[in-house]
Structure formats: structure tokens, C-alpha cells
Enzyme design. Structure first.
Site, PDB file in Angstrom:
ATOM      1  N   ASP A  13       0.817  -1.231   0.000  1.00 29.73           N
ATOM      2  CA  ASP A  13       0.000   0.000   0.000  1.00 29.73           C
ATOM      3  C   ASP A  13       0.843   1.271   0.000  1.00 29.73           C
ATOM      4  OD1 ASP A  13      -2.082  -1.851   0.316  1.00 29.73           O
ATOM      5  OD2 ASP A  13      -2.039  -1.651   2.492  1.00 29.73           O
ATOM      6  N   GLU A 188     -11.190   0.842  -3.962  1.00 22.19           N
ATOM      7  CA  GLU A 188     -10.558   1.250  -2.707  1.00 22.19           C
ATOM      8  C   GLU A 188      -9.398   2.193  -3.011  1.00 22.19           C
ATOM      9  OE1 GLU A 188      -9.100  -2.288  -0.816  1.00 22.19           O
ATOM     10  OE2 GLU A 188      -8.148  -3.012  -2.642  1.00 22.19           O
TER      11      GLU A 188
END
Length: 497
Positions: A13, A188
Site C-alpha cells: 500500500d 478502494e
């Protein structure tokens, strides 16, 4: 050319930020402490592990959180007007019944090394929150609004809410602004940026598994409406189209692409250098085939990008398949300090590269009590979600040899110390020294945990003397094995797994 991934092993991420001539990347840290590693570079080629955002357990309590919960998807930005770094992060507490209970916070600092402010609570309506600093001084927080209701598309839509720096809170409730640039579903990881007259939204779609991708949209107003990039997804490991909006499964192994060196490519952010070059960092994985098991976890890769004349971001060299190699910047090269392969624990502080599950490693690992050694104070079992004395380093390759010299005298069978290859509290393999009541003597043996099922290999139980002993772990692709020897021996004993 530079080979991907740039941060090997557990570094998921990524979010990239630039301040002047310095470039920083933050990654998720989940239940590990210290939290939110920050990597630093001057040229986007040479990187160093620079610092961590969360270093005080009084500011974030990760104890008792299940594995893979904790700190999710931090966002690092720099506000030039305030001369402040901002980090937005979520603490995922529970995913029971698919409710995804998360609390989102923001911290600030004048210096990237801190001190960081007290956490300011934002909201709990969803995860992957990030902050955008608009030209007019207003600030916006975008996140995924997690959908829990029956009959609604999962996991939800991207939402936005304004943040007040004066009141240190959000203004109103988050409102939906974007449902994605493809039909892959599982949207997302939103990031807002602005270039020229357009606001750009960058998201991940397709789930965090093999259908992962990067998509974009743009609008002339921050609230939209956002138009889809006609080439979406702009980056992925599986270029072909698919429609899975109604499938909330995020893994999607059927979309494994044998033609791609980097799998699961998605969850991205980008920066521009002073001379106009554009680089994007993104999540990726390198699984074993055909098992499709990503032993090293999710990693960070980088791609060179460019803006088209009509204002869309594209992959250098064409296409949208994540590339194993990318062209470096034309910035002057600046070498960075690297973590040494050997540690003799001669320094007064523990190295920056050490982590522990849920608690600060300094709380149980002391490098000052005996120069040249680290003294580890035992606590709860390795399966505990509370306080465990595991001093860990990230595994960045599936071909490695790890050796340690240990002095330890167990007195009861609950005492143990050794060398562990640890995935989480339910999956590990452990070469330990302990007190064996069967042998009435100090002994070594191997314990193996898979999905919570424990196996103690009694055939490895061996009586040993209470003197310095070497433990070694050899990771050789799909295979691994332990070795041990006394410090004065010229031969080793091996335990295969």
C-alpha cells in the site's frame, strides 16, 4: 534500468510524497511496531529506511488486534503553505461479519522525522483514507465508504468530506463522489490530486488479489462529476476486461496472468519531479507458481509515467501491464545508507530495521545491558495477541541464511528462546531451546504452527549443554531448514521442513 520491486518483502500500500528534492514513501504496517515505515530518496533510485511515524505505544495501541488488522494504507502528503507533513492512517480493529470497524486519524509534523502531533480522529465510515490540500487552503479527506447493507454493491463507493484545521475535525458526514472507472468492482485506495484545471481521482479496483488495478477519473470541480479515463485501468497485472462488480471476493486467483512478472499490481500514488518526470508507486506481489502463494507478502514497485496532451496519465512504453523494469530519473544520483546484513548490537539503540508484533521492540529487547548482545526478556507465547517478545526483521528474499549466536539457560519447561520464521501468530516455524522434563535437561526442538494447528516435532528433541549455541535458518525457495551447532564445533545438525 531499475528492477522492480523497489521495496522487497512486506511493504504494501505505498504512498509517495515529495518535498523539494526529497522523496518519501510510506507503507502499511498492520500489527507491527513501530508503525508506518518511511523510505527516503533523492533520486528515486537509491532508497533508505529513514524513520517511522508511529513510535509511541501511548499514541496507538495495537495489542489484542488480530493479525492483518492494525495500521492500514497510510497517506503521506506535504502542505507547502503550512510547511507541514500530514499522515492519514486507519486502525482496522475488526472485520467480523464484514463490518470492517476502522478508526481513521491524522497526524502532522514539521520534520519528517517528527515529533509527530497527537492523533486527531477523523471518522470511522471506511478505510484507505487520504488527504488532499486544495489550492484555496481547504482540505478534503477521501476514503472508501464500507458498505454493509444487503442488496448494495460491495465493498462500497468512494466518499469525501472536508477537514477543518482550526476545529481539528471533519465538517459533516462523508458523501459519495465516485463508484469506479471500470466494472472490476472492489474499489478502494483513493487519492485526490490537482493538475491544471482538473481534479484527478486515482483508485484501486478489482480487489487486492490477482484482479488488482489502478484507475483514474477527473473533474473540474472537487465534488465532481468525475469522468472516467477512457483507458482504465491505467496499470494492472491482468489487462483484459472483466465485470465483477457483484463479486466482493478480493483475491480472484482466476485472474493470475502468467505473462506478468509482477502480480496483484494496484493501490498506487504518483509524484512529479522538478523537471516534469512522473513516477508512480504501486503494490505488487511475486507468488510461487503454481501454488499462487506470495511468501514475501505484498511489495512496492515503481513505474515511469507521462501525461498525454489531452491530460491523462499513461505508462511509459505504452500499454497498462506493470513492468518489471523502469527507466530511472535524470536526477543526480545520491547513494543512501543501507541496512547491514550483520548486527553485532554494539550501538546504544536498537536498529531501525527491527520490529515486533503489536508492541515496541525496545520494551523487551535491551542492547545496553551487555555490549555486543541484545538481551530479550520473555513474555507471552508466540500465539498471543498481546505482548510477545519477537524481535523481527523483514524477509526480503526467498533465498536467505539467518544465523544467530544465543546464550540462554532455561529453568522450567515454559522457558524457551530461539530462532523463528514468523508469518503471524497462527503460522510459524520455531527452533527453540527449552527445558525438557522428559530429558531432565536443557534441549532443543522444532515447533510448527499452520493455521493455528501446532505440531511439536518430538523426533528433533535433543539434549544440549547450557553454553553458547548457534542457530541458523536457511530459506531456499520453497524449502527451508534449521541448523544448530555449539560455538566451538566444526559441524552442524540440520532439521528440515
Amino acid at each position: 534500468m531499475i528492477k522492480n520491486p523497489i521495496f522487497k518483502g512486506f511493504n504494501p500500500d505505498p504512498c509517495i510524497c515529495r518535498k523539494g528534492d526529497d522523496y518519501y514513501v510510506v507503507v502499511s504496517s498492520f500489527e507491527w511496531f513501530p508503525g508506518i515505515p518511511i523510505y527516503h530518496s533523492k533520486d528515486l533510485k537509491n532508497w533508505e529506511l529513514y524513520t517511522h511515524v508511529l513510535t509511541d505505544t501511548k499514541k496507538v495501541d495495537l495489542r489484542k488486534l488480530p493479525s492483518a488488522k492494525g495500521i492500514w494504507a497510510p497517506c503521506l502528503t506535504y502542505c507547502e503553505d503550512e510547511e507541514l507533513f500530514y499522515v492519514v492512517y486507519g486502525v482496522m480493529n475488526s472485520m467480523n461479519a464484514r463490518y470492517f470497524d476502522v478508526n481513521n486519524y491524522v497526524v502532522t509534523a514539521k520534520d519528517i522525522k517528527g515529533p509527530w502531533s497527537e492523533p486527531v480522529y477523523l471518522h470511522s465510515s471506511g478505510f484507505d483514507a487520504s488527504m488532499f490540500h486544495d489550492n484555496d487552503g481547504r482540505k478534503w479527506v477521501v476514503s472508501l465508504e464500507w458498505e454493509t447493507r444487503a442488496g448494495y454493491e460491495k465493498p462500497g463507493a468512494i466518499c469525501m468530506v472536508e477537514y477543518s484545521t482550526k476545529k481539528k475535525c471533519i465538517i459533516g458526514y462523508p458523501k459519495r463522489i465516485w463508484s469506479g472507472g471500470t466494472d472490476r468492482g472492489c474499489i478502494e485506495a483513493p487519492h485526490l490530486t490537482k493538475r491544471g484545471e482538473y481534479y484527478y481521482i486515482m483508485c484501486a479496483e478489482g480487489g487486492t488479489g490477482y484482479g488488482h488495478s489502478v484507475t483514474m477519473g477527473r473533474a473540474k470541480e472537487v465534488w465532481g462529476p468525475y469522468e472516467k479515463d477512457p483507458m482504465n485501468p491505467i496499470l494492472t497485472s491482468v489487462p483484459r476486461d472483466f465485470n465483477e462488480r457483484q463479486d466482493s471476493d478480493h483475491l480472484k486467483p482466476k485472474y493470475f496472468n502468467p505473462e506478468s512478472k509482477l502480480q496483484k499490481s494496484g493501490h498506487a500514488s504518483y509524484i512529479e519531479t522538478p523537471n516534469g518526470q512522473v513516477y508512480l508507486v504501486h503494490l505488487c506481489s511475486r507468488p510461487f507458481v503454481a501454488e499462487l502463494r506470495c511468501t514475501l507478502g505484498r511489495e512496492t514497485a515503481m513505474q515511469k509515467m507521462f501525461w498525454t496532451e489531452d491530460g491523462w496519465l499513461r505508462l511509459e512504453g505504452g500499454g497498462n501491464l506493470a513492468k518489471e523494469y523502469f527507466e530511472p530519473t535524470n536526477l543526480p544520483e545520491v547513494k543512501m545508507s543501507q541496512i547491514p546484513n550483520f548486527d553485532d548490537f554494539e550501538n546504544d539503540t536498537l536498529g531501525i530495521e527491527y520490529y515486533a508484533p503489536r508492541i515496541a521492540p525496545e520494551s523487551f529487547a535491551d542492547v545496553t545491558a551487555r555490549p555486543g548482545y541484545v538481551r530479550i526478556r520473555g513474555q507471552e507465547s508466540r500465539c498471543s495477541l498481546n505482548e510477545v517478545s519477537i524481535l523481527a526483521k523483514k524477509l526480503t528474499t526467498v533465498y536467505a541464511t539467518i544465523t544467530t549466536k544465543m546464550e540462554f539457560t532455561p529453568e522450567v519447561h515454559q522457558h524457551s528462546a530461539g530462532l523463528i520464521m514468523y508469518y503471524d501468530n497462527m503460522n510459524y516455524i520455531y527452533l527453540r531451546k527449552y527445558y525438557s522434563e522428559t530429558l531432565k535437561h536443557s534441549a532443543i526442538s522444532v515447533i510448527y504452527l499452520e493455521n493455528g494447528g501446532k505440531t511439536e516435532f518430538l523426533n528433533t528433541r535433543t539434549a544440549v549443554d547450557d553454553q553458547p549455541i548457534y542457530f541458523r535458518l536457511v530459506v531456499d525457495g520453497r524449502k527451508s531448514y534449521f541448523e544448530w551447532m555449539y560455538w566451538w564445533w566444526g559441524r552442524t545438525n540440520r532439521y528440515n521442513k
